[in-house]
Design an enzyme around this catalytic site. Structure first.
Site, PDB file in Angstrom:
ATOM      1  N   LYS A  43     -29.561  34.642 -28.288  1.00  0.00           N
ATOM      2  CA  LYS A  43     -29.745  33.891 -27.172  1.00  0.00           C
ATOM      3  C   LYS A  43     -28.970  34.177 -26.030  1.00  0.00           C
ATOM      4  CE  LYS A  43     -32.343  30.379 -29.830  1.00  0.00           C
ATOM      5  NZ  LYS A  43     -32.077  28.710 -30.261  1.00  0.00           N
ATOM      6  N   GLU A  98     -20.132  18.858 -41.266  1.00  0.00           N
ATOM      7  CA  GLU A  98     -19.976  18.410 -42.692  1.00  0.00           C
ATOM      8  C   GLU A  98     -20.683  18.491 -43.700  1.00  0.00           C
ATOM      9  OE1 GLU A  98     -21.088  14.123 -43.019  1.00  0.00           O
ATOM     10  OE2 GLU A  98     -22.550  14.393 -41.432  1.00  0.00           O
ATOM     11  N   GLU A 209      -6.046   7.896 -46.333  1.00  0.00           N
ATOM     12  CA  GLU A 209      -7.111   7.106 -47.099  1.00  0.00           C
ATOM     13  C   GLU A 209      -6.649   7.366 -48.573  1.00  0.00           C
ATOM     14  OE1 GLU A 209     -10.652   8.275 -45.539  1.00  0.00           O
ATOM     15  OE2 GLU A 209     -10.824  10.153 -46.506  1.00  0.00           O
ATOM     16  N   HIS A 247     -15.510   9.820 -47.848  1.00  0.00           N
ATOM     17  CA  HIS A 247     -15.443  11.199 -47.513  1.00  0.00           C
ATOM     18  C   HIS A 247     -15.226  11.832 -49.002  1.00  0.00           C
ATOM     19  CE1 HIS A 247     -13.076  10.539 -43.536  1.00  0.00           C
ATOM     20  NE2 HIS A 247     -14.317  10.649 -43.371  1.00  0.00           N
TER      21      HIS A 247
END
Length: 290
Positions: A43, A98, A209, A247
Site C-alpha cells: 500500500k 495482544e 500484579e 493477563h
C-alpha cells in the site's frame, strides 16, 4: 526531561491501514506526536490522516529518519513486525498487539537485543511523556507534565493511578505500560534505572500484579540502586492459586507469585505499598515532604 520518548521522537505505525492502526495513528498525531509514516505491505503511496504509507520499515526509515515504531498488527504477524522494525533500524519498538505466542515474544526479544534496539510490550498500552509525545493507546486527557515516573504491568490500573496523581497535583515525566504477558521487553529494573538517571523525575509510582517474580526483583533493585521516592500498588490480592487473572502473565503457580509475597518483598526493601491505587499520591508526597 522524560525517558524513551520526547518531542524529537520520529514515529512510524506498523499496520497503519488497519482499523486499530489508523484510529490510533490519528490520535497520536493529534496529541502532537511526530508521526512521520506508517507501513502496510503493498500500500505504498497511500496516506492515512495525511501520514505517508510505505511497504516496509526500511523504506519508511530511509524516507523519514524514523527512530521509533508502534505495532498494530494481528498476533500471528507480530513477531515478524517486531523483527522487521529492528532490522530496519528502529531503536525503540512498542508492540501493542495482544495474544502474541510466548515463543514468538522470546524470539523477537532476542533478535531486538541483538540489533541494539529496545522493546516495550507486547500486549501493552504504550507510553507517554506528557506534552511531548504519546506512543500507543493512552487516554491523554488524564496526564499532566510533572516529575513522577510511572511503570505498570496493567493498562487500566495505570490510568487509575495517573488520574489520582494528576488530581493530587503530581504530574508525570513519563508513564510506561510494560505489558502483562509472561515475556516482554523493558521491565521494572530497566525503567527504574532510567527514572533514577532522569534529572527531571523526582519520584516513581509502580503498579505490579500477581505472577512471576518481577516485583520481587524490582524490590531488591530499588533497595540497592534507587534513591528517589517510590510507592507501589500490587493487584490480585484475592486471586486463588492456579487462576489466571486478566493477563497471561498474571497467574500464581507452584506456590509463588502471590500478591502477599510481592508486598512482603517491597516492605522488606522499605518501599511503601498502597492498599488502594488512590493512596499512591499521598505515599509519594510524604516522601517528597509536600
Amino acid at each position: 526531561m522524560s525517558i524513551l520518548i520526547n518531542k524529537n521522537t520520529r514515529l512510524i505505525v506498523q499496520g497503519i491501514t488497519g482499523r486499530d492502526g489508523s484510529f490510533h495513528a490519528a490520535k497520536m498525531k493529534n496529541y502532537g506526536t511526530n508521526v512521520v509514516g506508517g507501513t502496510s505491505p503493498g500500500k505504498a503511496g497511500q496516506t492515512v490522516e495525511g501520514i505517508p504509507v510505505f511497504n516496509t520499515v526500511k523504506d519508511a526509515v530511509r524516507a523519514t529518519g524514523a527512530n521509533t515504531s508502534v505495532i498494530f498488527v494481528p498476533a500471528p504477524f507480530a513477531k515478524d513486525a517486531m523483527m522487521e522494525a529492528a532490522d530496519g533500524g528502529i531503536k525503540l519498538i512498542i508492540c501493542i498487539t495482544e495474544g502474541v505466542p510466548v515463543i514468538d515474544a522470546v524470539e523477537a526479544q532476542r533478535y531486538i537485543r541483538m540489533k541494539g534496539a529496545q522493546l516495550i510490550g507486547p500486549n501493552c498500552p504504550g507510553l507517554i511523556s506528557p506534552d511531548e509525545s504519546m506512543v500507543g493507546i493512552m487516554p491523554t486527557n488524564i496526564f499532566r507534565k510533572g516529575g513522577t515516573g510511572v511503570i505498570s504491568r496493567s493498562g487500566t490500573l495505570t490510568y487509575e493511578v495517573v488520574y489520582n496523581l494528576t488530581q493530587a497535583g503530581l504530574g508525570q515525566s513519563t508513564a510506561v505500560g510494560v505489558g502483562g504477558d509472561p515475556v516482554v521487553g523493558l521491565y521494572f529494573e530497566d525503567l527504574l534505572q532510567m527514572f533514577e538517571d532522569d534529572p527531571d523525575t523526582d519520584s516513581i509510582a509502580m503498579i505490579g500484579e500477581i505472577g512471576g517474580d518481577a516485583e520481587e526483583r524490582a524490590a531488591r533493585f530499588i533497595k540497592e540502586h534507587v534513591t528517589k521516592p517510590v510507592a507501589v500498588f500490587v493487584s490480585g490480592r484475592q486471586a486463588p492459586p492456579g487462576k489466571q487473572m486478566g493477563h497471561a502473565g498474571a497467574i500464581i503457580s507452584s506456590g509463588s507469585g502471590t500478591a502477599a509475597e510481592k508486598i512482603a518483598a517491597f516492605e522488606a526493601a522499605g518501599v511503601p505499598v498502597a492498599n488502594e491505587t488512590s493512596e499512591i499520591p499521598e505515599l509519594l508526597k510524604k516522601q517528597l515532604n509536600r
